[in-house]
Design a protein around this motif. Structure first.
Motif, PDB file in Angstrom:
ATOM      1  N   UNK A  84      30.590  86.416  42.996  1.00 47.70           N
ATOM      2  CA  UNK A  84      29.798  87.597  43.317  1.00 47.70           C
ATOM      3  C   UNK A  84      28.496  87.229  44.015  1.00 47.70           C
ATOM      4  N   UNK A  85      28.198  87.966  45.080  1.00 50.06           N
ATOM      5  CA  UNK A  85      26.948  87.848  45.838  1.00 50.06           C
ATOM      6  C   UNK A  85      26.828  86.557  46.635  1.00 50.06           C
ATOM      7  N   UNK A  86      27.922  85.828  46.816  1.00 50.87           N
ATOM      8  CA  UNK A  86      27.922  84.638  47.662  1.00 50.87           C
ATOM      9  C   UNK A  86      28.945  84.810  48.778  1.00 50.87           C
ATOM     10  N   UNK A  87      28.699  84.220  49.953  1.00 51.59           N
ATOM     11  CA  UNK A  87      29.710  84.258  51.019  1.00 51.59           C
ATOM     12  C   UNK A  87      30.927  83.417  50.653  1.00 51.59           C
ATOM     13  N   UNK A  88      32.006  83.650  51.366  1.00 54.03           N
ATOM     14  CA  UNK A  88      33.193  82.800  51.228  1.00 54.03           C
ATOM     15  C   UNK A  88      32.825  81.369  51.608  1.00 54.03           C
ATOM     16  N   UNK A  89      33.409  80.411  50.920  1.00 51.16           N
ATOM     17  CA  UNK A  89      33.078  79.009  51.171  1.00 51.16           C
ATOM     18  C   UNK A  89      33.507  78.610  52.574  1.00 51.16           C
ATOM     19  N   UNK A  90      32.774  77.665  53.131  1.00 56.25           N
ATOM     20  CA  UNK A  90      33.100  77.155  54.466  1.00 56.25           C
ATOM     21  C   UNK A  90      33.523  75.702  54.418  1.00 56.25           C
ATOM     22  N   UNK A  91      32.781  74.871  53.685  1.00 51.71           N
ATOM     23  CA  UNK A  91      32.970  73.419  53.718  1.00 51.71           C
ATOM     24  C   UNK A  91      33.542  72.909  52.398  1.00 51.71           C
ATOM     25  N   UNK A  92      34.005  71.653  52.365  1.00 48.29           N
ATOM     26  CA  UNK A  92      34.448  71.068  51.091  1.00 48.29           C
ATOM     27  C   UNK A  92      33.367  71.082  50.018  1.00 48.29           C
ATOM     28  N   UNK A  93      32.121  70.873  50.415  1.00 49.90           N
ATOM     29  CA  UNK A  93      31.032  70.898  49.440  1.00 49.90           C
ATOM     30  C   UNK A  93      30.855  72.306  48.880  1.00 49.90           C
ATOM     31  N   UNK A  94      30.909  73.320  49.746  1.00 47.85           N
ATOM     32  CA  UNK A  94      30.837  74.705  49.274  1.00 47.85           C
ATOM     33  C   UNK A  94      31.956  74.982  48.273  1.00 47.85           C
ATOM     34  N   UNK A  95      33.167  74.548  48.615  1.00 48.69           N
ATOM     35  CA  UNK A  95      34.322  74.794  47.758  1.00 48.69           C
ATOM     36  C   UNK A  95      34.156  74.105  46.412  1.00 48.69           C
ATOM     37  N   UNK A  96      33.689  72.882  46.423  1.00 50.05           N
ATOM     38  CA  UNK A  96      33.514  72.139  45.174  1.00 50.05           C
ATOM     39  C   UNK A  96      32.478  72.817  44.280  1.00 50.05           C
ATOM     40  N   UNK A  97      31.364  73.226  44.859  1.00 49.15           N
ATOM     41  CA  UNK A  97      30.308  73.859  44.063  1.00 49.15           C
ATOM     42  C   UNK A  97      30.775  75.186  43.474  1.00 49.15           C
ATOM     43  N   UNK A  98      31.500  75.965  44.263  1.00 51.67           N
ATOM     44  CA  UNK A  98      32.032  77.229  43.758  1.00 51.67           C
ATOM     45  C   UNK A  98      33.042  76.979  42.644  1.00 51.67           C
ATOM     46  N   UNK A  99      33.889  75.999  42.833  1.00 54.62           N
ATOM     47  CA  UNK A  99      34.883  75.619  41.829  1.00 54.62           C
ATOM     48  C   UNK A  99      34.214  75.221  40.521  1.00 54.62           C
TER      49      UNK A  99
END
Length: 582
Positions: free
Chosen positions: A546-561
């Motif tokens: 919630x309130x965050x954009x869709x992930x773009x990079x592997x780092x974004x994906x890891x942090x969201x995960x």
């Protein structure tokens, strides 16, 4: 060879798109890089990505184009302020600083920002174009559509002056022949109810649409009799006595509240039956207006295909009704029908204008057909592993076959999986490149995903991604139904009872159809899941919280995960398990 950069910025969902000789090379929204949801700023990072994807610098561009005409927009603002003065003093003083600082001389602002992108490299020395806002929406649909001859419907809050535009395209040109003008706006009407129900304007409209399924349209007649006057052709006039968006900083006023004997809901207040019924009511009114408009458009410009764009085209429930209740045989909605897609439409317009008419034939036209929405950055396996190692993430690297087998098994056992694979999607929907996937068969899956994974409101629905050749088994659609970008909400069949997580409160689902060509890896995963479970679909929601954009990079994906309740995560062919990566 002609290369054109399209820019959408300074309102919401800024974006950039690069077109070369009729082909979209790259497109991305700024929010994915800045990590600011609905980022409205100059799309510098998105532009840099477009240049990197095309291996060019600003000096290599032939054209730069902005997605609206700012002076005409300023004219509308000033005329509205003057007509409602002195009540409009506050919105006037709020709006003017940004116009004085840069928007009134946007050509200079854009050139300065492009020079910053160029740095010490070759700068852009050509012309900066400005094109009509609704025309950019029309081009984003008509000139990415697989069928060149189409009627065109654009509907949003407001462009320069237009709020609804009707017209046609023959693949060579676009003509907008009829328009409804500000302040009579279907988009602003829907946003007024979004505001009154406690959601954020320009981002919470999809929440209102989701909430509508839980109510009954008991206030629809009140809305139609008091707030607006609708004609048989779908045109209408808003009764400005009840709205505040022209002369104040609020969407509605006290007279609006008095109609319903309620006050606007604050975001921290509970949602009641009143809000559910009000949402259902404005949803019905919106659908009815669009149906009348589309039928009138068919009488004006008879065609088999209807192209829809503008922010209102994100209303999948209305799109589903247009598909079955109008004379059009095909409805086409581009993957980014809102303002981000304006960058695409603007670039296509100028690119098409620069092509010699004699050179535009079937071959050139076919290049405008958007085969997929995967126009953003891609990180290959090596790049992904390097990024993950830099942040100390633990992972296992698998072959595609081994990865698909293991993820299918995990999904069948109830795990929720983050899935980042291939180039990033353009537009607000994740369609299998930056997605969160789950087994749709569990009764508790929706509640778990809303509460522990997405951290969002419990009434929000989830969409299915289903194998295209199996869609008619579970949903009430025709055999040639296509919805690669989740553009349509349709009724489910009884057989869909095996997948309760994707069935909304009103017995519908926002369907994504998937063919092997569109995403071979995800297609194989669903096939494998089907063999294990007898269910040829998965829950597919965007890879974000919630309130965050869709992930773009592997780092974004890891942090969201890491911050969510997902069980495991796939980044290219690397598998991360929360139990192993702590």
């Amino acid at each position: 060879m002609t290369t054109t950069l399209g820019i959408s910025a300074f309102f919401h969902d800024s974006a950039a798109c690069l077109v070369r000789d009729g082909r979209i090379i790259a497109a991305a929204q700024e929010e994915r890089f800045s990590r600011i949801k609905h980022d409205a700023g100059f799309p510098e990072s998105a532009i840099r990505y477009c240049f990197d994807a095309a291996k060019i610098s600003p000096g290599d561009l032939d054209h730069v184009v902005f997605y609206e005409k700012p002076i005409r927009k300023f004219d509308r603002l000033m005329e509205s302020f003057l007509a409602t003065a002195p009540r409009s003093l506050r919105p006037f003083t709020t709006a003017m600083p940004s116009w004085i600082k840069g928007k009134l001389n946007l050509r200079k602002t854009l050139r300065r920002r492009l020079d910053q992108v160029a740095g010490d490299g070759r700068r852009y020395g050509g012309k900066i174009h400005f094109v009509d806002h609704h025309l950019t929406h029309a081009a984003s649909a008509a000139w990415t559509c697989p069928w060149p001859n189409a009627a065109v419907l654009v509907c949003d809050a407001v462009g320069e002056w237009a709020t609804t535009s009707l017209g046609w395209s023959d693949g060579q040109q676009i003509q907008l022949t009829h328009q409804l003008r500000y302040p009579h706006s279907l988009g602003l009407l829907y946003s007024a109810f979004t505001y009154f129900c406690g959601f954020t304007v320009n981002s919470g409209e999809y929440k209102l649409m989701g909430l509508a399924a839980y109510g009954t349209p008991k206030y629809a007649q009140t809305i139609e009799s008091k707030l607006l006057n609708i004609a048989s052709d779908g045109s209408f006039r808003l009764n400005q006595e009840f709205f505040g968006f022209v002369d104040s900083l609020k969407m509605t006023n006290q007279r609006f509240a008095d109609v319903f004997d309620q006050t606007p809901r604050r975001a921290d207040e509970p949602i009641t039956d009143f809000h559910r019924d009000l949402a259902a009511s404005i949803q019905k009114v919106t659908e009815d207006i669009l149906l009348r408009t589309a039928k009138h458009l068919h009488r004006l410009h008879a065609a088999d295909v209807l192209c829809i764009a503008g922010g209102v085209a994100l209303n999948g429930k209305a799109n589903g009704r247009l598909m079955v209740e109008t004379p059009f045989r095909k409805i086409y909605v581009p993957p980014a029908p809102g303002d981000a897609g304006g960058a695409v439409g603007a670039a296509l317009l100028i690119d098409r204008a620069s092509v010699n008419d004699a050179a535009v034939g079937d071959r050139a036209i076919s290049q405008y057909s958007m085969q997929n929405a995967c126009l953003g950055p891609v990180y290959d396996s090596q790049q992904s592993s390097q990024e993950l190692r830099k942040i100390g993430a633990s992972f296992r690297s698998l072959t595609d076959d081994a990865l698909i087998d293991e993820v299918a098994r995990r999904l069948a056992n109830g795990q929720v999986v983050g899935w980042m694979d291939g180039p990033m999607e353009f537009g607000p929907r994740a369609v299998g490149r930056r997605s969160i996937l789950a087994d749709p068969r569990g009764e508790d899956v929706r509640d778990r995903m809303n509460k522990a994974i997405k951290f969002r409101e419990p009434f929000r629905p989830f969409a299915p991604v289903v194998l295209a050749d199996r869609v008619t088994e579970y949903f009430q659609v025709s055999g040639d139904f296509e919805s690669p970008w989740m553009s349509f909400i349709v009724p489910v069949k009884a057989a869909a009872g095996i997948a309760p997580a994707i069935i909304h409160a009103d017995g519908t689902a926002r369907v994504q159809t998937l063919t092997r060509d569109q995403n071979p890896k995800l297609y194989r995963l669903i096939q494998r899941f089907d063999r294990l479970t007898g269910c040829p679909m998965l829950v597919n929601t965007s890879f974000n919280v919630k309130d965050e954009p869709i992930v773009a990079s592997p780092v974004d994906a890891y942090r969201c995960f890491r911050k969510s309740g997902m069980d495991c995560c796939v980044i290219q062919n690397h598998l991360l398990d929360k139990r192993e990566s702590c």
